[in-house]
Motif scaffolding. Structure first.
Motif, PDB file in Angstrom:
ATOM      1  N   ILE A 361      29.901  33.385  32.111  1.00 20.82           N
ATOM      2  CA  ILE A 361      29.764  34.816  32.294  1.00 20.82           C
ATOM      3  C   ILE A 361      30.284  35.419  31.005  1.00 20.82           C
ATOM      4  O   ILE A 361      31.483  35.507  30.773  1.00 20.82           O
ATOM      5  N   GLY A 382      43.582  33.455  49.639  1.00 15.64           N
ATOM      6  CA  GLY A 382      42.552  34.331  49.103  1.00 15.64           C
ATOM      7  C   GLY A 382      43.058  35.303  48.052  1.00 15.64           C
ATOM      8  O   GLY A 382      42.286  36.070  47.504  1.00 15.64           O
TER       9      GLY A 382
ATOM     10  N   ARG B 212      54.649  41.015  33.469  1.00 17.53           N
ATOM     11  CA  ARG B 212      53.877  39.790  33.592  1.00 17.53           C
ATOM     12  C   ARG B 212      53.052  39.548  32.329  1.00 17.53           C
ATOM     13  O   ARG B 212      53.025  38.452  31.789  1.00 17.53           O
ATOM     14  N   TYR B 216      53.402  36.415  29.392  1.00 19.54           N
ATOM     15  CA  TYR B 216      52.339  35.513  28.989  1.00 19.54           C
ATOM     16  C   TYR B 216      51.770  35.850  27.625  1.00 19.54           C
ATOM     17  O   TYR B 216      50.738  35.337  27.224  1.00 19.54           O
ATOM     18  N   ILE B 218      50.313  38.388  26.562  1.00 21.00           N
ATOM     19  CA  ILE B 218      49.091  39.192  26.460  1.00 21.00           C
ATOM     20  C   ILE B 218      49.473  40.456  25.718  1.00 21.00           C
ATOM     21  O   ILE B 218      50.491  41.060  26.020  1.00 21.00           O
ATOM     22  N   PHE B 266      43.025  46.322  45.335  1.00 16.57           N
ATOM     23  CA  PHE B 266      43.630  44.998  45.466  1.00 16.57           C
ATOM     24  C   PHE B 266      42.560  43.919  45.633  1.00 16.57           C
ATOM     25  O   PHE B 266      42.581  42.896  44.948  1.00 16.57           O
ATOM     26  N   ARG B 270      42.508  41.367  42.674  1.00 15.46           N
ATOM     27  CA  ARG B 270      43.478  40.306  42.873  1.00 15.46           C
ATOM     28  C   ARG B 270      43.046  39.201  43.821  1.00 15.46           C
ATOM     29  O   ARG B 270      43.799  38.261  44.049  1.00 15.46           O
ATOM     30  N   THR B 271      41.865  39.306  44.407  1.00 18.80           N
ATOM     31  CA  THR B 271      41.519  38.283  45.388  1.00 18.80           C
ATOM     32  C   THR B 271      40.338  37.430  44.930  1.00 18.80           C
ATOM     33  O   THR B 271      39.599  37.811  44.036  1.00 18.80           O
ATOM     34  N   VAL B 272      40.212  36.302  45.579  1.00 17.37           N
ATOM     35  CA  VAL B 272      39.138  35.361  45.262  1.00 17.37           C
ATOM     36  C   VAL B 272      37.775  36.019  45.493  1.00 17.37           C
ATOM     37  O   VAL B 272      36.879  35.934  44.655  1.00 17.37           O
ATOM     38  N   ILE B 273      37.642  36.723  46.617  1.00 14.15           N
ATOM     39  CA  ILE B 273      36.333  37.300  46.912  1.00 14.15           C
ATOM     40  C   ILE B 273      35.970  38.370  45.891  1.00 14.15           C
ATOM     41  O   ILE B 273      34.823  38.472  45.448  1.00 14.15           O
ATOM     42  N   ARG B 275      36.982  38.475  42.743  1.00 11.87           N
ATOM     43  CA  ARG B 275      36.627  37.778  41.519  1.00 11.87           C
ATOM     44  C   ARG B 275      35.178  37.284  41.589  1.00 11.87           C
ATOM     45  O   ARG B 275      34.421  37.370  40.639  1.00 11.87           O
ATOM     46  N   ARG B 276      34.816  36.789  42.746  1.00 11.41           N
ATOM     47  CA  ARG B 276      33.469  36.239  42.896  1.00 11.41           C
ATOM     48  C   ARG B 276      32.402  37.323  42.800  1.00 11.41           C
ATOM     49  O   ARG B 276      31.298  37.075  42.324  1.00 11.41           O
ATOM     50  N   TYR B 278      32.548  39.976  40.883  1.00 12.10           N
ATOM     51  CA  TYR B 278      32.352  40.241  39.451  1.00 12.10           C
ATOM     52  C   TYR B 278      31.539  39.120  38.808  1.00 12.10           C
ATOM     53  O   TYR B 278      30.692  39.360  37.951  1.00 12.10           O
ATOM     54  N   ALA B 279      31.812  37.882  39.229  1.00 10.90           N
ATOM     55  CA  ALA B 279      31.061  36.746  38.677  1.00 10.90           C
ATOM     56  C   ALA B 279      29.590  36.859  39.060  1.00 10.90           C
ATOM     57  O   ALA B 279      28.699  36.660  38.236  1.00 10.90           O
ATOM     58  N   GLY B 349      28.588  43.544  37.157  1.00 15.11           N
ATOM     59  CA  GLY B 349      29.632  42.733  36.553  1.00 15.11           C
ATOM     60  C   GLY B 349      30.824  43.485  36.016  1.00 15.11           C
ATOM     61  O   GLY B 349      31.839  42.877  35.720  1.00 15.11           O
TER      62      GLY B 349
END
Lengths: 512, 403
Positions: A361, A382, B212, B216, B218, B266, B270-273, B275-276, B278-279, B349
């Motif tokens: 991506i 999740g 944070r 790291y 950033i 949030f 911040r969550t897997v779903i 992120r997916r 956007y992917a 995206g």
């Protein structure tokens, strides 16, 4: 068409070309002299400045935006745009073809240059002239054929026909064979030689040194924005010589040494049949069986269109085809690979052939792409853990030596080799047992290729199974422990590393 | 000092979009505050501003997700009107209790979204066409449901969805005291305390994220800029809450909206779903080959949009205290405009929840300000159109400059 060139006259000379972008010197006093009637190859690693040089030449970067002088046909040329350079007969055919797929060959050839009177197109004349041009490039298609229905190889020839329609004096081909299979590549190169005989001067930019040796009279090597050498190819030139100049160091071994260790049986595929997703009567993969042992690198050789990618994608979560039958066994037990997520869970990973459109991506960061196939690993209930994500991405950046200021860079800004490392990182992060690598070094420069090979060896040393699909025969021969030869959807032979050589592979393909 | 100003400049340039949006909102508010002679920031008007825009913002949350996933939903205005009509018919004609009607309406929204999502996700019919059809279908169905009439009024228990205010939990004497102190007629202490808490949360979360990033390595924004931005945002929250406290307090719908904004921010970030999603919008094929169930995700994006459109329909009907066949007419355009002003990309995206919310507020403040000034609806449309174009032009211009 240009006059039959006197080999000794210089057609194009670029003197001390320097082009700076904010913060980067892309070209630093580059010199290039192209003689009339020759084929001149420009070689260099990705990012060496080849494309920038061609953009300077064609006027994409107008006169005044760079230092140095361009002399064309003995006169100083100051192109303000592509139109200027095209008017003088300098025509570039880019890697990405610029044809309109929904229009016919004739319409494309005369696009922007229509054979028209008062805005009304004379189709009779257009088609007639197109026929003549097509004959010249060796295409038998009718001028009214839609571009859509042609393969990439033929489209490339249409591009050349289009260039010829414009009274070309200097034809520039940017990586013309990158997307072509061997047969088509050879045809294209032969066409270049034929055009040379007719007096057309060309420049070819290519990674494939075999091709360069085949067609070029002169080779200019560019490294880090400088022209490092101009070599006479007619006297016979070794690939190693070019490579040495390209990378600035001796590369006696283009493939890292690997110790072979075929362990226990990892993956077995039996009776694999796949039909075309749209034309359901067409069988794309025919009763294929193969296996991979732990620590093995298994190559799959075959021409483009032989079904290699279709085989890989159909195994990887049935991402291609329909009516799929056959079994996939991992560690002797039948595995469920019926969906991509299940295939990943079963321990498969598939590095796609086309990393830009299928692998990455581009608008997102290295970190985003690295964790994408295994978000479970960096989340709890999740919810993503940003720290864990950064740690994972940093880990792979170091392990694979991805050259980037940070993992928060957009992958679209990385070079091809570094992008490929990000794709590899994404799949390594799923802890696969078998990796299917489809053209893992396509469009990557020599130095980065070596690094990718080293990574592959590292993986096999860890006991992973690697299936490598490649159109570059030397690469397959240099890396594989075993090679399956594929043709028209079926395996036509299996060769051990000792037995395999280019001739044997080709004869297996041809004899079928 | 020199390097510091340079850092601030560089950071501003790199995050032109985010800061530009915030500054634009502030500038527009200041502008209208001046030209309306202070009417814009009067407590009663601020309350109105929230009530008028709540349904646009609620739908913008869902629309952002649909647009990020690479699609569009043109049907939301009609669906919103249809669900409002459904609620009216169930409550007024069939005497159904509110507690039953609300869940039925939300489920109806989910089903509508699911039906459209089914065609988009599993049959790959372009969302533009599916939802254009949906827009016509549900516009027609609301007319049919209402038989061309307005249906109302609603019982009090339904109206409070929109026009209710949070109750006072603090002793009345506190409010009276503070009212005297600030020279106001009354003062809702709870609203103000909630405002202070919200501002404190903004600062705390900002500091946490900043720490944070630094841990790291950033490159984070320069300290000066971070504090300026954070303090402006928290001061604005406290200021608005103070104004609301001196009127009737915090409207219920603002609480609903605030909670939804936090949940969606949030989920998307911040969550897997999230992120997916956007992917999926960034590169559908690559997402699919990474094991993401792209069809199901697309389907769910539309289901979610349907639920939020239904909620917006309830809020709208409750505010007007009647369901009309015209409800939600052409509102989808406001919602889509808000998302694009907020920086989402047409190709999917990219885009942020907070951007969509600010985008909605920019549209809302302009609507409200121009109405107060007495500018005709004709000019209002022209100006809104130009603002949308300017915002997107600004985006493209910036991108070209960077590229």
């Amino acid at each position: 068409m240009a006059l039959k060139g006197d080999i000794m006259t210089i057609l194009l000379e670029m003197r001390d070309i320097t082009k700076e972008f904010p913060g980067v010197k892309a070209l630093d006093q580059v010199n290039l002299a192209v003689k009339g009637g020759e084929i001149h190859a420009i070689c260099g690693e990705n990012g060496a400045g080849k494309s920038t040089l061609m953009k300077v030449l064609s006027g994409v970067y107008p006169a005044g935006s760079y230092d140095g002088e361009i002399h064309f046909e003995g006169a100083l040329a100051q192109f303000q745009g592509i139109r200027d350079s095209e008017d003088r007969g300098i025509i570039i055919i880019h890697q990405e073809l610029a044809l309109v797929p929904q229009l016919s060959i004739a319409e494309n050839i005369f696009l922007g240059n229509e054979t028209a009177k008062a805005g009304v197109i004379n189709w009779y004349e257009a088609n007639q002239r197109t026929s003549a041009l097509l004959k010249k490039v060796g295409l038998k298609e009718s001028p009214t054929t839609l571009i859509d229905s042609l393969g990439v190889g033929k489209q490339q020839l249409v591009e050349i026909a289009k260039a010829l329609s414009k009274d070309v004096k200097l034809l520039i081909l940017d990586e013309p064979t990158a997307a072509l299979q061997e047969g088509d590549s050879r045809k294209l190169l032969d066409l270049m030689l034929e055009l040379k005989a007719q007096g057309v001067t060309s420049i070819i930019i290519s990674h494939k040194l075999g091709e360069v040796r085949y067609v070029a009279d002169t080779v200019t090597v560019i490294r880090d924005g400088r022209s490092v050498s101009t070599l006479d190819a007619k006297a016979g030139l070794s690939e190693d010589q070019i490579v040495r100049d390209m990378v600035g160091r001796d590369m006696s071994d283009r493939y890292p040494a690997r110790t072979r260790r075929a362990g226990e049986m990892l993956m077995e595929i039996n009776g694999w049949n796949v039909w075309h997703p749209e034309h359901s009567e067409r069988q794309v993969i025919k009763d294929i069986a193969f296996n991979v042992r732990a620590g093995e690198v298994v190559g799959i050789a075959g021409l483009m269109g032989s079904g290699r990618t279709e085989l890989a994608m159909s195994i990887f979560g049935r991402s291609y085809g329909r009516g799929i039958t056959g079994t996939v066994k991992l560690h002797g037990k039948e595995a469920d690979v019926s969906r991509v997520d299940r295939a990943i869970k079963a321990g498969l990973a598939y590095v796609t052939e086309d990393r830009k459109s299928l692998g990455l991506i581009l608008d997102e960061t290295i970190r985003f792409n690295t964790t994408l196939a295994n978000l479970e690993g960096v989340s709890k209930g999740g919810v993503l853990n940003a720290n864990a994500e950064t740690k994972v991405a940093e880990g792979y950046r170091e392990a694979l030596r991805t050259r980037t200021p940070s993992v928060f860079q957009k992958v679209g800004n990385l070079s091809g080799g570094n992008q490929q490392k990000v794709v590899l990182a994404k799949w390594l992060n799923t802890s696969p047992e078998v990796l299917i690598l489809d053209e893992p070094t396509r469009g990557i420069d020599v130095g980065a290729k070596y690094e990718i090979y080293a990574i592959i060896n590292e993986l096999s040393a860890q006991g992973k199974g690697v299936v490598m699909i490649s159109s570059e025969m030397p690469e397959l021969l240099g890396m594989s422990d075993r090679i399956y030869v594929m043709n028209e959807g079926a395996f036509v032979g299996e060769l051990s590393a000792e037995e395999a050589n280019q001739e044997r592979i080709m004869s297996l393909i041809v004899n079928e | 000092m020199d390097t510091q100003t340079k850092g601030i400049k560089a950071h501003l340039a790199a995050h032109m979009r985010d800061f530009g949006l915030l500054f634009a909102l502030i500038a527009i508010m200041v502008f209208f505050q001046i030209v309306t002679g202070g009417t814009l920031m009067r407590p009663v008007n601020i309350t109105n501003l929230f009530l008028q825009n709540s349904y646009v913002i609620i739908m913008a949350l869902g629309m952002l997700i649909v647009i990020v996933s690479g699609h569009i939903d043109l049907s939301v205005g009609s669906v919103m009107g249809f669900v409002g009509a459904l609620a009216a018919v169930l409550i007024v004609h069939y005497n159904m209790p509110v507690a039953v009607t609300v869940p039925i309406c939300l489920i109806a929204g989910a089903a509508i979204g699911g039906a459209q999502g089914y065609f988009v996700a599993y049959w790959r019919i372009p969302s533009f066409i599916v939802t254009l059809a949906g827009m016509l279908v549900f516009r027609g169905l609301s007319l049919w449901l209402l038989e061309g009439q307005s249906v109302g009024p609603f019982p009090k228990s339904f109206q409070i969805i929109s026009t209710g205010f949070v109750p006072e939990l603090f002793p009345a004497s506190w409010g009276e005291g503070l009212a005297m102190l600030f020279d106001a007629r009354k003062f809702n202490v709870l609203s103000f305390v909630l405002g202070l808490a919200a501002a404190a949360t903004v600062i705390r979360m900002g500091l946490k994220a900043r720490k944070r990033d630094m841990d790291y390595g950033i490159e984070s924004e320069p300290a000066g800029l971070f504090w300026a931005r954070t303090l402006i945002v928290s001061a604005a929250i406290v200021f608005l809450m103070f104004k609301l406290s001196t009127f009737r307090g915090l409207p219920n719908v603002v609480v609903t909206m605030g909670v939804l904004i936090m949940i969606y921010a949030f989920v998307t970030e911040r969550t897997v779903i999230g992120r997916r999603i956007y992917a999926l919008g960034g590169n559908e094929k690559a997402a699919k080959l990474s094991g993401i169930k792209t069809e199901r995700l697309t389907f769910l994006a539309f289901v979610n949009m349907g639920v939020l459109a239904a909620l917006a329909g309830l809020v709208f009907a409750a505010r007007l205290n009647t369901a009309t066949p015209k409800a939600g007419f052409s509102l989808e355009l406001d919602v889509i405009a808000a998302v694009f002003i907020g920086g989402a990309s047409m190709s999917g995206g990219s885009g942020k929840i907070i951007g969509a919310v600010v985008g909605a507020f920019i549209m809302g403040v302009m609507n409200n300000g121009m109405s107060i000034m007495g500018i005709g609806i004709d000019y209002q449309q022209v100006i809104k159109g130009l603002v949308l174009l300017a915002a997107v032009f600004f985006d493209v211009y910036n991108k070209n400059k960077q590229g």
